[in-house]
Design a protein around this motif. Structure first.
Motif, PDB file in Angstrom:
ATOM      1  N   ALA A  28     -16.868   5.016 -10.497  1.00 34.67           N
ATOM      2  CA  ALA A  28     -15.660   5.617  -9.939  1.00 34.67           C
ATOM      3  C   ALA A  28     -16.009   6.760  -8.997  1.00 34.67           C
ATOM      4  N   LEU A  29     -17.012   7.550  -9.349  1.00 31.10           N
ATOM      5  CA  LEU A  29     -17.454   8.646  -8.485  1.00 31.10           C
ATOM      6  C   LEU A  29     -17.890   8.118  -7.124  1.00 31.10           C
ATOM      7  N   ALA A  38      -6.649   5.564  -3.725  1.00 32.51           N
ATOM      8  CA  ALA A  38      -5.708   4.466  -3.494  1.00 32.51           C
ATOM      9  C   ALA A  38      -6.393   3.164  -3.105  1.00 32.51           C
ATOM     10  N   ALA A  39      -7.538   3.262  -2.452  1.00 32.80           N
ATOM     11  CA  ALA A  39      -8.190   2.068  -1.901  1.00 32.80           C
ATOM     12  C   ALA A  39      -9.109   1.351  -2.891  1.00 32.80           C
ATOM     13  N   VAL A  40      -9.218   1.873  -4.106  1.00 28.71           N
ATOM     14  CA  VAL A  40     -10.170   1.311  -5.070  1.00 28.71           C
ATOM     15  C   VAL A  40      -9.428   0.671  -6.238  1.00 28.71           C
ATOM     16  N   PRO A  41      -9.494  -0.656  -6.393  1.00 25.53           N
ATOM     17  CA  PRO A  41      -8.868  -1.298  -7.552  1.00 25.53           C
ATOM     18  C   PRO A  41      -9.752  -1.183  -8.787  1.00 25.53           C
ATOM     19  N   ILE A  42      -9.147  -1.309  -9.942  1.00 26.32           N
ATOM     20  CA  ILE A  42      -9.901  -1.236 -11.197  1.00 26.32           C
ATOM     21  C   ILE A  42     -10.993  -2.290 -11.240  1.00 26.32           C
ATOM     22  N   LYS A  63      -6.095   3.444 -13.983  1.00 29.43           N
ATOM     23  CA  LYS A  63      -7.004   3.999 -12.972  1.00 29.43           C
ATOM     24  C   LYS A  63      -6.827   5.506 -12.866  1.00 29.43           C
ATOM     25  N   GLU A  64      -5.578   5.966 -12.998  1.00 28.19           N
ATOM     26  CA  GLU A  64      -5.308   7.400 -12.973  1.00 28.19           C
ATOM     27  C   GLU A  64      -6.046   8.116 -14.098  1.00 28.19           C
ATOM     28  N   ALA A 118      -5.729  15.492  -3.849  1.00 30.23           N
ATOM     29  CA  ALA A 118      -4.324  15.748  -3.518  1.00 30.23           C
ATOM     30  C   ALA A 118      -3.554  14.435  -3.412  1.00 30.23           C
ATOM     31  N   GLY A 119      -2.411  14.380  -4.054  1.00 32.81           N
ATOM     32  CA  GLY A 119      -1.532  13.227  -3.922  1.00 32.81           C
ATOM     33  C   GLY A 119      -1.877  12.032  -4.779  1.00 32.81           C
TER      34      GLY A 119
END
Length: 210
Positions: A28-29, A38-42, A63-64, A118-119
């Motif tokens: 994930a890093l 946003a651009a990375v799916p699980i 994912k959050e 952010a966001g």
């Protein structure tokens, strides 16, 4: 008699779970740092970590949740490093240089902490705000440590504003794409010197040169 359970490659079930979690956070890093949340799916996180999707959901609800765990890990590591640095350097400029060195050493880390946070979600935003408040407290402590402000002086709002500005300077530096520690040090130091001059020119919030 308690059974310890079977081991796989010398690891028991709890150790294997910890290894999968560490592998997912490392993946994930890399992915969040390069592409953004946003651009990375699980599925891509799982593929990069060589961990099944089922195992992902055994560790993270979403994912959050994965992002938040990574954010917490990076925040704790950075705060620990800065606490250590405070005992190693003899000036605020030296502390800023230490911060820059930590950020430049692995650009994925500042991307996740500052460039991409952010966001992401309301939950992450609340945690990001908590992080800023902690950083403001640290900055206020640094000012007292080096005698910039008197022990009894309340500068919480100034410290919070300073942290926000410093974080934004880090984001600008990331998006400029230079990756040079010297440039980051120059930007942060120049801004902080202006703030410090303002603090040192006032007594109890009233200008000393009135």
């Amino acid at each position: 008699m308690t059974r310890s359970g079977r081991t796989v490659r010398g690891l028991d079930a709890e150790q294997r779970r910890a290894r999968r979690r560490a592998d997912l956070l490392e993946a994930a890093l890399t992915l969040f740092g390069r592409k953004g949340f946003a651009a990375v799916p699980i599925e891509e996180i799982c593929q990069t970590a060589y961990v099944g999707t089922k195992s992902f959901y055994e560790l993270f609800d979403s994912k959050e949740a994965c992002y938040l765990a990574l954010f917490e890990q990076l925040t704790a590591d950075l705060s620990d490093r800065m606490q250590v640095a405070l005992g190693e350097v003899d000036s605020i400029d030296g502390l800023i240089e230490k911060l820059a060195q930590v950020l430049v050493a692995d650009l994925r880390r500042p991307q996740v902490l500052f460039g991409q946070s952010a966001g992401v979600s309301p939950v992450v935003e609340r945690r990001r705000r908590e992080n800023r408040r902690w950083a403001a407290g640290f900055v206020e402590g640094v000012w007292r440590h080096y005698g910039v402000i008197a022990p009894e002086r309340d500068v919480r709002a100034i410290a919070l504003g300073t942290v926000g500005a410093l974080f934004e300077l880090i984001v600008d530096w990331l998006f400029d794409g230079t990756g040079e520690a010297e440039e980051l040090v120059a930007r942060l130091t120049a801004y902080h010197r202006v703030v410090r001059a303002g603090l040192e020119s006032t007594v109890d919030g009233v200008s000393s040169d009135r």
